[in-house]
Design a protein around this motif. Structure first.
Motif, PDB file in Angstrom:
ATOM      1  N   PHE A 294       5.896   7.524  -4.307  1.00 61.66           N
ATOM      2  CA  PHE A 294       6.174   8.968  -4.178  1.00 61.66           C
ATOM      3  C   PHE A 294       6.157   9.412  -2.729  1.00 61.66           C
ATOM      4  O   PHE A 294       6.773  10.407  -2.378  1.00 61.66           O
ATOM      5  CB  PHE A 294       5.247   9.805  -5.043  1.00 61.66           C
ATOM      6  CG  PHE A 294       3.793   9.427  -4.961  1.00 61.66           C
ATOM      7  CD1 PHE A 294       3.280   8.475  -5.822  1.00 61.66           C
ATOM      8  CD2 PHE A 294       2.962  10.023  -4.056  1.00 61.66           C
ATOM      9  CE1 PHE A 294       1.945   8.127  -5.765  1.00 61.66           C
ATOM     10  CE2 PHE A 294       1.621   9.691  -3.997  1.00 61.66           C
ATOM     11  CZ  PHE A 294       1.116   8.730  -4.850  1.00 61.66           C
ATOM     12  N   PHE A 295       5.446   8.655  -1.869  1.00 62.17           N
ATOM     13  CA  PHE A 295       5.461   8.998  -0.450  1.00 62.17           C
ATOM     14  C   PHE A 295       6.797   8.606   0.179  1.00 62.17           C
ATOM     15  O   PHE A 295       7.443   9.420   0.848  1.00 62.17           O
ATOM     16  CB  PHE A 295       4.294   8.319   0.274  1.00 62.17           C
ATOM     17  CG  PHE A 295       4.234   8.620   1.743  1.00 62.17           C
ATOM     18  CD1 PHE A 295       4.170   9.924   2.199  1.00 62.17           C
ATOM     19  CD2 PHE A 295       4.257   7.590   2.675  1.00 62.17           C
ATOM     20  CE1 PHE A 295       4.113  10.201   3.549  1.00 62.17           C
ATOM     21  CE2 PHE A 295       4.201   7.864   4.029  1.00 62.17           C
ATOM     22  CZ  PHE A 295       4.130   9.172   4.470  1.00 62.17           C
TER      23      PHE A 295
ATOM     24  N   ILE B 234       9.397  11.066  -0.789  1.00 60.35           N
ATOM     25  CA  ILE B 234       9.471  12.296   0.011  1.00 60.35           C
ATOM     26  C   ILE B 234      10.251  12.026   1.300  1.00 60.35           C
ATOM     27  O   ILE B 234      11.146  12.780   1.672  1.00 60.35           O
ATOM     28  CB  ILE B 234       8.052  12.808   0.338  1.00 60.35           C
ATOM     29  CG1 ILE B 234       7.351  13.235  -0.950  1.00 60.35           C
ATOM     30  CG2 ILE B 234       8.110  13.971   1.320  1.00 60.35           C
ATOM     31  CD1 ILE B 234       5.920  13.681  -0.735  1.00 60.35           C
ATOM     32  N   LEU B 235       9.927  10.895   1.959  1.00 55.00           N
ATOM     33  CA  LEU B 235      10.601  10.581   3.224  1.00 55.00           C
ATOM     34  C   LEU B 235      12.085  10.330   3.009  1.00 55.00           C
ATOM     35  O   LEU B 235      12.927  10.841   3.751  1.00 55.00           O
ATOM     36  CB  LEU B 235       9.951   9.346   3.870  1.00 55.00           C
ATOM     37  CG  LEU B 235       8.477   9.466   4.257  1.00 55.00           C
ATOM     38  CD1 LEU B 235       8.027   8.228   5.002  1.00 55.00           C
ATOM     39  CD2 LEU B 235       8.252  10.705   5.106  1.00 55.00           C
TER      40      LEU B 235
ATOM     41  N   VAL C 296       6.726   8.570 -11.642  1.00 56.15           N
ATOM     42  CA  VAL C 296       6.377   9.449 -10.525  1.00 56.15           C
ATOM     43  C   VAL C 296       7.603   9.767  -9.679  1.00 56.15           C
ATOM     44  O   VAL C 296       7.783  10.907  -9.230  1.00 56.15           O
ATOM     45  CB  VAL C 296       5.300   8.782  -9.648  1.00 56.15           C
ATOM     46  CG1 VAL C 296       4.712   9.785  -8.699  1.00 56.15           C
ATOM     47  CG2 VAL C 296       4.229   8.164 -10.501  1.00 56.15           C
TER      48      VAL C 296
ATOM     49  N   SER D 209      14.051  11.182   0.413  1.00 56.53           N
ATOM     50  CA  SER D 209      14.856  12.312  -0.064  1.00 56.53           C
ATOM     51  C   SER D 209      15.093  13.302   1.076  1.00 56.53           C
ATOM     52  O   SER D 209      16.093  14.018   1.082  1.00 56.53           O
ATOM     53  CB  SER D 209      14.213  13.001  -1.265  1.00 56.53           C
ATOM     54  OG  SER D 209      13.008  13.605  -0.897  1.00 56.53           O
ATOM     55  N   TRP D 210      14.210  13.305   2.044  1.00 57.73           N
ATOM     56  CA  TRP D 210      14.446  14.171   3.201  1.00 57.73           C
ATOM     57  C   TRP D 210      15.403  13.502   4.186  1.00 57.73           C
ATOM     58  O   TRP D 210      16.412  14.092   4.578  1.00 57.73           O
ATOM     59  CB  TRP D 210      13.126  14.503   3.894  1.00 57.73           C
ATOM     60  CG  TRP D 210      13.263  15.606   4.873  1.00 57.73           C
ATOM     61  CD1 TRP D 210      13.430  16.929   4.597  1.00 57.73           C
ATOM     62  CD2 TRP D 210      13.264  15.485   6.292  1.00 57.73           C
ATOM     63  NE1 TRP D 210      13.535  17.652   5.751  1.00 57.73           N
ATOM     64  CE2 TRP D 210      13.431  16.786   6.816  1.00 57.73           C
ATOM     65  CE3 TRP D 210      13.138  14.413   7.174  1.00 57.73           C
ATOM     66  CZ2 TRP D 210      13.489  17.042   8.181  1.00 57.73           C
ATOM     67  CZ3 TRP D 210      13.177  14.657   8.524  1.00 57.73           C
ATOM     68  CH2 TRP D 210      13.356  15.960   9.027  1.00 57.73           C
TER      69      TRP D 210
ATOM     70  N   ALA E 237       0.816  -1.215   0.000  1.00 55.78           N
ATOM     71  CA  ALA E 237       0.000   0.000   0.000  1.00 55.78           C
ATOM     72  C   ALA E 237       0.853   1.270   0.000  1.00 55.78           C
ATOM     73  O   ALA E 237       0.319   2.359  -0.101  1.00 55.78           O
ATOM     74  CB  ALA E 237      -0.930   0.001   1.210  1.00 55.78           C
ATOM     75  N   VAL E 238       2.172   1.127   0.151  1.00 57.67           N
ATOM     76  CA  VAL E 238       3.017   2.325   0.270  1.00 57.67           C
ATOM     77  C   VAL E 238       3.329   2.884  -1.108  1.00 57.67           C
ATOM     78  O   VAL E 238       4.014   2.252  -1.894  1.00 57.67           O
ATOM     79  CB  VAL E 238       4.333   1.986   0.999  1.00 57.67           C
ATOM     80  CG1 VAL E 238       5.215   3.202   1.075  1.00 57.67           C
ATOM     81  CG2 VAL E 238       4.036   1.463   2.385  1.00 57.67           C
ATOM     82  N   PRO E 239       2.812   4.065  -1.449  1.00 56.83           N
ATOM     83  CA  PRO E 239       3.097   4.614  -2.771  1.00 56.83           C
ATOM     84  C   PRO E 239       4.543   5.106  -2.865  1.00 56.83           C
ATOM     85  O   PRO E 239       5.032   5.731  -1.924  1.00 56.83           O
ATOM     86  CB  PRO E 239       2.117   5.790  -2.895  1.00 56.83           C
ATOM     87  CG  PRO E 239       1.625   6.078  -1.528  1.00 56.83           C
ATOM     88  CD  PRO E 239       1.938   4.934  -0.644  1.00 56.83           C
TER      89      PRO E 239
ATOM     90  N   GLN F  63       9.826  12.532 -10.661  1.00 52.89           N
ATOM     91  CA  GLN F  63       9.292  13.835 -10.290  1.00 52.89           C
ATOM     92  C   GLN F  63       9.678  14.198  -8.855  1.00 52.89           C
ATOM     93  O   GLN F  63      10.080  15.321  -8.579  1.00 52.89           O
ATOM     94  CB  GLN F  63       7.761  13.795 -10.428  1.00 52.89           C
ATOM     95  CG  GLN F  63       7.104  15.132 -10.556  1.00 52.89           C
ATOM     96  CD  GLN F  63       7.252  15.697 -11.954  1.00 52.89           C
ATOM     97  OE1 GLN F  63       7.660  14.994 -12.875  1.00 52.89           O
ATOM     98  NE2 GLN F  63       6.955  16.964 -12.115  1.00 52.89           N
ATOM     99  N   VAL F  64       9.562  13.208  -7.944  1.00 50.65           N
ATOM    100  CA  VAL F  64       9.853  13.467  -6.533  1.00 50.65           C
ATOM    101  C   VAL F  64      11.324  13.838  -6.344  1.00 50.65           C
ATOM    102  O   VAL F  64      11.646  14.784  -5.620  1.00 50.65           O
ATOM    103  CB  VAL F  64       9.549  12.211  -5.678  1.00 50.65           C
ATOM    104  CG1 VAL F  64       9.816  12.503  -4.216  1.00 50.65           C
ATOM    105  CG2 VAL F  64       8.138  11.756  -5.887  1.00 50.65           C
ATOM    106  N   PHE F  65      12.210  13.078  -6.998  1.00 47.49           N
ATOM    107  CA  PHE F  65      13.642  13.274  -6.775  1.00 47.49           C
ATOM    108  C   PHE F  65      14.247  14.308  -7.724  1.00 47.49           C
ATOM    109  O   PHE F  65      15.424  14.610  -7.621  1.00 47.49           O
ATOM    110  CB  PHE F  65      14.388  11.949  -6.955  1.00 47.49           C
ATOM    111  CG  PHE F  65      14.240  11.021  -5.779  1.00 47.49           C
ATOM    112  CD1 PHE F  65      15.204  10.976  -4.787  1.00 47.49           C
ATOM    113  CD2 PHE F  65      13.141  10.199  -5.657  1.00 47.49           C
ATOM    114  CE1 PHE F  65      15.075  10.125  -3.706  1.00 47.49           C
ATOM    115  CE2 PHE F  65      13.002   9.348  -4.580  1.00 47.49           C
ATOM    116  CZ  PHE F  65      13.970   9.314  -3.600  1.00 47.49           C
TER     117      PHE F  65
END
Lengths: 271, 316
Positions: B144-145, B148-149, B255, B151-152, B140-142, B258-260
């Protein structure tokens, strides 16, 4: 067939019911206006006043998550409805009658599986024009038809020659009656888990498209678009990304558990 | 050999259908490229001249054949919005995306193949439900989420890489691959969960077969049978599944780029869709679809090496 609930089904139903309740609530009532900005309440952490905190415009994130999941769930449900109804119709007819139409449709199906679902949705959306909720639904709906068609085709073909179908035919039942009343209920053990998986794929696909900025666009918030907003302010308001991301995960997780439970019920029913 | 030949022919047929569908879809909508290139101010005569020049006055099938021939000789048309040959636009991005997909594919294979077999004992044991639940959760973990975690966490805090500052693939290959690795992990997480789930059901149904029961009743221990016999037989469906995973990796990649902020095909595709730059969209879509079809065939060929029955054209 004795129906026995299993743990996955119960856990999944509980999670999904809670989230569905919150989502439906979001249509009628949110603690704050999800688009109302407030200069005084920027970047506030989670508190009793703002359960999930506020964002860079001082908007209440809890309200936004409720509203956003409403959009996402609505799109995913419509998508699955289109995919399941059209896909089942195609699969039922081809699986039952077979023949050249069956061959052609299945070859087309093979070619379509070469496109990852999002890629196909992006093609359709670029044809329809990005940025509208209806276009997202149509794009994703079309994308989900082949997988449902393939699945139901197999299910219908496997029971086509059973005795009870033959009997029904001999008693003069028409094809439509056989397909709908005699065969469809017996494919539910395959169809229902497929619908849960389809729903999850639709949620993730919609979120991805909105994240990319070619799905739902503001002011209609969807969870994916909100995550892309949240990425930019992660350092100052991590709660925005976390609450939105967790909402997506829990939605998909809950429905996934229901699917797992249904699949196990179906397996037990076979023996 | 014969079955391999048939497979290659099928691959070509699939590629032909895929490219035809894409071409036809964009032909239907893109309207008149000549008008699009000249703008609304153009005189009909100029539009007509450009149409002739671009070969747009030919019948549809002829244009498709020309486009396909062009595609394989590296001529992908001219981008509407960049006014550059699409091939030039795509070439540097293609390598980045393919590397990312490949790294993700390797992560998925290296983790899920051994773990799928080794976790069998505990998956049928008392904590089987935990395996299933964890699987469902990670599925269930997308990407792109997690993107975000990660890359931070790994980028901003731990400074393994600088988010948004992608090193040039030729100038600094090590840095670029390290950057791509974190993106690849995000794509891999839900796929590993899916692979494990599928491997487990394969291994479980394999363990119920007669030959396994015979081997165990003759005094072999379970672990030995698992590694010695079941592993090899479970490999064929697992590799087929790995081949199919490439489609999901490509989808996740669009996707995650885009995030990275990775300058790959995915971002080009999204930008081109927003700009209605159809020649570019067309080319990128066909390239990605070919890559997916190709991965499926590679999986089939590997399976034919593992399972002699498949080589003779039988079913596994």
């Amino acid at each position: 067939m004795k129906k026995k609930m299993n743990g996955y089904l119960i856990a999944g139903l509980i999670i999904t019911c809670i989230l569905a309740g919150l989502t439906i609530l979001g249509y009628f009532y949110t603690p704050y206006d999800p688009t109302a900005m407030s200069g005084a309440a920027k970047f506030q952490g989670p508190s009793m006043a703002h359960l999930f905190g506020t964002d860079n415009f001082g908007r209440d994130i809890f309200s936004r998550v409720l509203k956003g999941s409403g959009t996402t769930v609505f799109i995913a449900s419509c998508t699955v409805l289109i995919g399941a109804v059209a896909g089942t119709a195609v699969g039922a007819v081809t699986g039952y009658f077979g023949g050249i139409v069956d061959d052609i449709l299945m070859r087309m199906n093979d070619a379509l599986t070469a496109f990852p679902s999002i890629l196909l949705a992006l093609v359709v959306i670029s044809i329809l024009g990005p940025g509208s909720e209806l276009n997202v639904i149509i794009a994703l709906g079309i994308v989900f038809i082949p997988s449902f068609a393939r699945l139901t085709r197999t299910a219908f073909a496997s029971i086509r020659d059973r005795n009870y179908i033959e009997s029904a035919r001999l008693m003069g039942a028409g094809s439509a009656r056989i397909l709908l009343i005699h065969m469809l209920p017996n494919t539910l053990s395959v169809l229902l888990p497929a619908i849960t998986i389809g729903f999850n794929n639709a949620v993730l696909a919609e979120a991805s498209m909105s994240f990319l900025g070619i799905g739902v666009t503001p002011p209609d918030a969807s969870l994916g678009y909100m995550l892309s907003e949240a990425q930019g302010m992660f350092a100052r308001a991590p709660w925005y990304a976390l609450s939105t991301g967790l909402m997506i995960i829990l939605l998909v997780f809950g429905v996934g558990l229901i699917g797992e439970g249904l699949q196990r019920l179906g397996k037990e029913a076979k023996y | 050999m014969k079955s391999m030949l048939r497979r290659v022919l099928m691959l070509l047929a699939t590629m032909l259908i895929v490219s035809f569908l894409t071409y036809a879809a964009f032909e239907l909508i893109s309207g008149d490229p000549a008008e699009a290139m000249l703008g609304t101010q153009a005189t009909p005569a100029r539009v007509e001249a450009l149409r002739k020049e671009l070969g747009l006055d030919a019948p549809f099938l002829v244009r498709y054949a020309r486009w396909l021939l062009g595609f394989f000789s590296g001529n992908l048309g001219v981008s509407y919005s960049y006014k550059l040959p699409v091939a030039e636009l795509i070439a540097p991005k293609l390598a980045v995306t393919l590397w990312m997909c490949l790294i993700s594919f390797i992560i998925i294979s290296v983790i899920s193949l051994p773990l799928g077999v080794l976790s069998y004992q505990s998956a049928v044991g008392r904590f089987g439900w935990l395996h299933t639940t964890l699987n469902q959760f990670f599925m269930a973990v997308p990407p792109f989420f997690t993107g975000i975690l990660i890359s931070w966490g790994c980028g901003v805090i731990l400074r393994f890489f600088t988010p948004g500052d992608f090193p040039d693939l030729h100038a600094d290959p090590a840095g670029a691959l390290r950057y791509l690795f974190f993106a690849a992990v995000c794509i891999a997480i839900p796929r590993v969960a899916m692979m494990l789930r599928m491997m487990r059901s394969t291994v479980i149904s394999e363990m119920e077969k007669d030959y396994v029961q015979t081997a165990i009743s003759r005094g072999n221990d379970r672990q030995g049978v698992l590694v010695g016999h079941v592993l090899k037989n479970s490999l064929v469906p697992a590799i087929t599944m790995l081949g199919q995973t490439m489609a999901e990796i490509v989808a996740g990649g669009i996707v995650v780029e885009q995030v990275f902020g990775i300058p790959g095909l995915g971002r080009l595709l999204v930008a081109s869709i927003a700009n209605r730059d159809y020649p570019t969209v067309q080319a990128v879509v066909v390239i990605l679809a070919f890559w997916v079809v190709f991965a499926g065939m590679a999986a089939d060929l590997v399976n034919q090496c593992i399972d002699p029955r498949l080589r003779l054209g039988g079913e596994s």
